[in-house]
Design a protein around this motif. Structure first.
Motif, PDB file in Angstrom:
ATOM      1  N   SER A 212       9.571  -2.475  10.521  1.00 16.51           N
ATOM      2  CA  SER A 212       8.754  -3.318   9.643  1.00 16.51           C
ATOM      3  C   SER A 212       9.393  -3.356   8.253  1.00 16.51           C
ATOM      4  O   SER A 212      10.285  -2.570   7.952  1.00 16.51           O
ATOM      5  N   GLY A 213       8.900  -4.257   7.413  1.00 25.29           N
ATOM      6  CA  GLY A 213       9.493  -4.444   6.083  1.00 25.29           C
ATOM      7  C   GLY A 213       9.535  -3.178   5.250  1.00 25.29           C
ATOM      8  O   GLY A 213      10.560  -2.831   4.671  1.00 25.29           O
ATOM      9  N   GLY A 214       8.428  -2.460   5.219  1.00 26.79           N
ATOM     10  CA  GLY A 214       8.369  -1.241   4.427  1.00 26.79           C
ATOM     11  C   GLY A 214       9.306  -0.178   4.967  1.00 26.79           C
ATOM     12  O   GLY A 214       9.976   0.534   4.219  1.00 26.79           O
ATOM     13  N   MET A 215       9.373  -0.109   6.289  1.00 20.95           N
ATOM     14  CA  MET A 215      10.248   0.885   6.909  1.00 20.95           C
ATOM     15  C   MET A 215      11.713   0.571   6.661  1.00 20.95           C
ATOM     16  O   MET A 215      12.526   1.465   6.436  1.00 20.95           O
TER      17      MET A 215
ATOM     18  N   ASP B 167       4.583  -5.703   0.337  1.00 22.08           N
ATOM     19  CA  ASP B 167       3.166  -5.824   0.001  1.00 22.08           C
ATOM     20  C   ASP B 167       2.766  -4.718  -0.960  1.00 22.08           C
ATOM     21  O   ASP B 167       3.385  -3.662  -1.001  1.00 22.08           O
ATOM     22  N   VAL B 168       1.686  -4.955  -1.685  1.00 23.10           N
ATOM     23  CA  VAL B 168       1.321  -4.052  -2.777  1.00 23.10           C
ATOM     24  C   VAL B 168       1.019  -2.625  -2.296  1.00 23.10           C
ATOM     25  O   VAL B 168       1.408  -1.649  -2.944  1.00 23.10           O
ATOM     26  N   THR B 169       0.409  -2.477  -1.115  1.00 23.97           N
ATOM     27  CA  THR B 169       0.137  -1.109  -0.645  1.00 23.97           C
ATOM     28  C   THR B 169       1.440  -0.401  -0.266  1.00 23.97           C
ATOM     29  O   THR B 169       1.589   0.797  -0.478  1.00 23.97           O
ATOM     30  N   ILE B 170       2.398  -1.164   0.278  1.00 25.72           N
ATOM     31  CA  ILE B 170       3.693  -0.578   0.643  1.00 25.72           C
ATOM     32  C   ILE B 170       4.512  -0.325  -0.627  1.00 25.72           C
ATOM     33  O   ILE B 170       5.220   0.676  -0.740  1.00 25.72           O
ATOM     34  N   GLN B 171       4.376  -1.228  -1.601  1.00 23.55           N
ATOM     35  CA  GLN B 171       5.066  -1.055  -2.879  1.00 23.55           C
ATOM     36  C   GLN B 171       4.666   0.265  -3.524  1.00 23.55           C
ATOM     37  O   GLN B 171       5.519   1.000  -4.032  1.00 23.55           O
ATOM     38  N   ALA B 172       3.368   0.587  -3.474  1.00 22.65           N
ATOM     39  CA  ALA B 172       2.893   1.846  -4.053  1.00 22.65           C
ATOM     40  C   ALA B 172       3.565   3.028  -3.368  1.00 22.65           C
ATOM     41  O   ALA B 172       3.953   3.999  -4.019  1.00 22.65           O
ATOM     42  N   GLN B 173       3.745   2.928  -2.049  1.00 21.08           N
ATOM     43  CA  GLN B 173       4.419   4.009  -1.318  1.00 21.08           C
ATOM     44  C   GLN B 173       5.874   4.135  -1.767  1.00 21.08           C
ATOM     45  O   GLN B 173       6.376   5.239  -1.993  1.00 21.08           O
TER      46      GLN B 173
ATOM     47  N   ASP C 218       6.267   5.698  -5.273  1.00 22.27           N
ATOM     48  CA  ASP C 218       6.114   7.156  -5.202  1.00 22.27           C
ATOM     49  C   ASP C 218       7.387   7.807  -4.681  1.00 22.27           C
ATOM     50  O   ASP C 218       7.828   8.834  -5.198  1.00 22.27           O
TER      51      ASP C 218
ATOM     52  N   HIS D 141      11.238  -7.846 -12.186  1.00 25.94           N
ATOM     53  CA  HIS D 141      10.614  -8.781 -13.122  1.00 25.94           C
ATOM     54  C   HIS D 141       9.181  -8.333 -13.399  1.00 25.94           C
ATOM     55  O   HIS D 141       8.491  -8.948 -14.189  1.00 25.94           O
TER      56      HIS D 141
ATOM     57  N   GLY E  88       4.556  -4.102 -14.614  1.00 18.86           N
ATOM     58  CA  GLY E  88       3.702  -3.035 -14.104  1.00 18.86           C
ATOM     59  C   GLY E  88       4.526  -2.005 -13.343  1.00 18.86           C
ATOM     60  O   GLY E  88       4.341  -0.798 -13.504  1.00 18.86           O
TER      61      GLY E  88
ATOM     62  N   GLN F  67       5.348   2.067 -14.394  1.00 21.03           N
ATOM     63  CA  GLN F  67       5.069   3.204 -13.529  1.00 21.03           C
ATOM     64  C   GLN F  67       6.326   3.977 -13.105  1.00 21.03           C
ATOM     65  O   GLN F  67       6.217   5.045 -12.529  1.00 21.03           O
TER      66      GLN F  67
END
Lengths: 343, 333
Positions: B161-164, B191-197, B200, B218, B221, B225
């Motif tokens: 998947s994209g995040g992986m 996606d924003v939830t994957i971005q947060a991962q 981190d 760009h 935010g 962080q």
């Protein structure tokens, strides 16, 4: 601004695609939208948010009769109170419907033909649908809508390559509006734009909506953009709507665990802000083989046994509705059990 | 010891329509273990700057005569712009420098397994045997949070998947233990939830590996962080630079101020969205004087269009290239 009339009424809509062929048995089915009911009030700026694979684009396309309806129905009422049942339109109705419901695309670089002048790009829908009687009338209509989108006569003679991203998106908007539609689906219409330009296009869309009395379905993955522009927001996850509320309520007190996680994942502009992001494990499951019960239970930090088996229904009041077993809310009356939004 | 010193970096491209200045004499430094955020909109030159560090720009690129990019590793000092032969270039391509790209699908070869792509560079740059390379790769895949790492090792990019995929990309970039890691919009396609991962994960990496990171995005935010310091770019110039807190809380340059005002903020839904007026000029029509004067509402007539503003120190470590910042400092002092 918003009257009680409903522009688009979606009842228990499912959109399924069969993928590939199977020699024996049925081919696998991808459920992009699974049993969604939703009313989009006339004159509203209705937001639809979700991550990739949530089905938000498919739902938007279904309301434009551009995705197959597997189950349920969609009715569209235009500004002159003509009602279209999307599943049963004849060719004449279809033609009228196309004029009244339009789409603005995401990528202003891909959406415009490089070989046509801006005037021809904006005029094309009028010419294809034979809505004007003479070239002079076409030109008149094109000039009028171009001016509304802040394009001048000089711009109309040029080709798209001469324009920046923001200007191109204004051309796309003019093209969508030239047939005088009453309903517009804007699918990630500012996602490809730079931040300094994005605000300009959002302000333009809002003022066009107010001045021309349009109904907007604004599809986006960007929650802060939706919060600033829409008067009602629906959150989608894996083909279902999990929460619907005005942005103020949704962002101040999100009730669904998915909405909570989504909001907390937005990176804060404050460098000292200690990340309170509710960490979701893993990623959105495949829509070919969605989880049973609540679709979110595989990633939900609060999931119980009940969530794994029973699919939650929409509950709440007229303004704020949520589909979650863990939220303590009254069940809505049966007729509106799923949801009907009147803002 | 400073890890990277970029001085007067100038990058031009020869095109059919004329020479384009993509990066206009920018200078910055990076310490080991520091994260420098490079922020800017399309055409600001942030990606060109990053690609220059690995000399990945196309054949029509011309670097300025007075430009230098010194990368230090132990006793060794390399001027990246003076590297010539492919063997010398290998020093920055995979040896001392690694890069994470925006679109992980486009960056993995589709017909070669993830594992083969990971081990290939280890065998080449780190002279590992195949089994050593496999062991390290699987270990790193585990560390970046990929479940069933030994199974993923033998899969192709499209099976992830994209995040992986982005995690695998990060594992691959880390495996050679680079001194400098360049991350070009690593979370933009996610996606924003994957971005947060992923954010981190990047923070953990800095804490653990201590390499210098240039983080290009760009999204202010994301910068707030992740970065320690930030450099804001516009049309090939660094117009403001400083510690991330300083720049975001007290932006000195009108462009940085405009960018922050244009962002829809969740804290205040009543605040109107204020776009920066006008459009980003075409690189063929670079404005004279201050590059931002065509869109600046506070431009001074007879000054900003003619003269290039000097870099003004707002407070220690925080500079802004603007005549107005100069005045403000004058008042304060």
């Amino acid at each position: 601004m918003t009257d009680k009339k409903v522009a688009v009424s979606i009842k228990d809509l499912s959109v399924e695609f069969s993928i590939g062929k199977s020699m024996f048995g049925k081919p696998p089915i991808l459920t992009a939208v699974g049993g969604v009911s939703l009313d989009i009030p006339r004159g509203s700026f209705f937001g639809l948010v979700g991550e990739s694979g949530s089905g938000k684009t498919t739902l938007g396309r279904a309301t434009l009769h551009a995705a197959p309806i597997s189950k349920g129905n969609i009715t569209f009422t235009d500004s002159e109170d003509r009602v279209f049942d999307l599943a049963e339109m004849d060719r004449k109705e279809e033609k009228d419907f196309r004029r009244r419901a339009q789409l603005i695309f995401q990528d202003p670089y891909a959406a415009l033909s490089p070989r046509m002048t801006v005037r021809d790009i904006i005029a094309e829908p009028l010419e294809v649908m034979k809505l004007t009687k003479s070239r002079a009338e076409t030109d008149e209509r094109v000039r009028e809508i171009a001016a509304r989108c802040r394009l001048n006569v000089e711009h109309l003679r040029r080709f798209p390559h001469a324009f920046s991203g923001g200007q191109r998106q204004r051309i796309s908007i003019a093209r969508a509006l030239v047939t005088q539609p009453s309903y517009i689906v804007a699918d990630e219409s500012v996602a490809a734009l730079d931040v300094s330009i994005q605000a300009d296009i959002l302000n333009l869309l809002k003022s066009l909506q107010r001045d021309m009395g349009l109904t907007f379905l604004f599809i986006s993955h960007d929650l802060s953009v939706v919060a600033h522009t829409c008067d009602t927001v629906a959150v989608m996850y894996l083909g279902n709507i999990v929460e619907v509320a005005p942005p103020r309520k949704l962002f101040a007190a999100p009730r669904h665990p998915y909405t909570q996680a989504l909001l907390s994942a937005i990176p804060s502009l404050d460098p000292d802000h200690q990340s309170t992001a509710i960490k979701l494990k893993g990623e959105i499951p495949s829509p070919v083989n969605p989880p049973a019960g609540c679709k979110f239970h595989t990633r939900c930090p609060h999931a119980t046994d009940r969530c794994r088996v029973v699919e939650p229904i929409m509950r709440g009041d007229a303004e704020h509705k949520v589909a979650c077993h863990l939220v303590d809310l009254p069940v809505l009356a049966q007729s509106t059990a799923t949801q009907s939004v009147s803002a | 010891m400073t890890l990277l010193t970029v001085k007067d970096l100038e990058v031009k491209f020869a095109t059919a329509e004329g020479e384009i200045t993509a990066v206009d004499k920018i200078s910055f430094e990076l310490e080991p273990g520091e994260v420098l955020g490079l922020v800017g909109e399309s055409g600001s030159g942030k990606s060109v700057t990053a690609r220059s560090l690995m000399r990945l720009n196309a054949g029509n690129t011309r670097y300025g005569e007075g430009s230098s990019m010194i990368l230090r590793s132990g006793e060794e000092e390399v001027d990246i712009l003076r590297l010539k032969t492919p063997k010398q270039l290998r020093k920055v391509r995979g040896d001392l420098v690694s890069m994470i790209f925006q679109e992980p699908m486009a960056s993995f070869a589709p017909a070669i397994t993830i594992g083969k792509q990971m081990t290939e560079q280890l065998m080449l740059h780190r002279k590992m045997t195949k089994s050593e390379a496999r062991e390290l790769s699987v270990d790193l895949l585990n560390r970046v949070g990929i479940s069933e790492a030994s199974k993923r090792f033998d899969q192709y990019a499209f099976e992830l998947s994209g995040g992986m995929r982005q995690r695998a990309m990060i594992a691959m970039a880390l495996s050679t233990k680079p001194k400098l890691l360049i991350a070009d919009e690593p979370t933009t396609a996610l996606d924003v939830t994957i971005q947060a991962q992923v954010i981190d994960l990047m923070k953990e990496i800095v804490a653990e590996f201590g390499m210098g990171i240039i983080f290009i995005t760009h999204d202010l935010g994301v910068i707030a962080q992740t970065a320690d310091r930030v450099a804001v770019m516009y049309l090939g110039k660094i117009i403001e630079t400083g510690p991330v807190r300083e720049v975001i809380r007290n932006p000195a340059h009108p462009y940085t101020q405009g960018l922050l005002n244009a962002l829809p903020k969740l804290e205040n839904l009543d605040a109107p969205l204020t776009p920066v007026p006008g459009d980003i000029p075409s690189p063929l029509e670079r404005p004279s004087g201050c590059v931002f004067h065509t869109r600046c509402q506070r431009a001074i007539e007879g000054k900003c269009a003619q003269m290039v503003p000097p870099e003004v120190q707002v407070v220690a470590g925080h500079t802004s290239a603007c005549f107005l910042s100069e005045e403000r400092q004058g008042v304060a002092a």
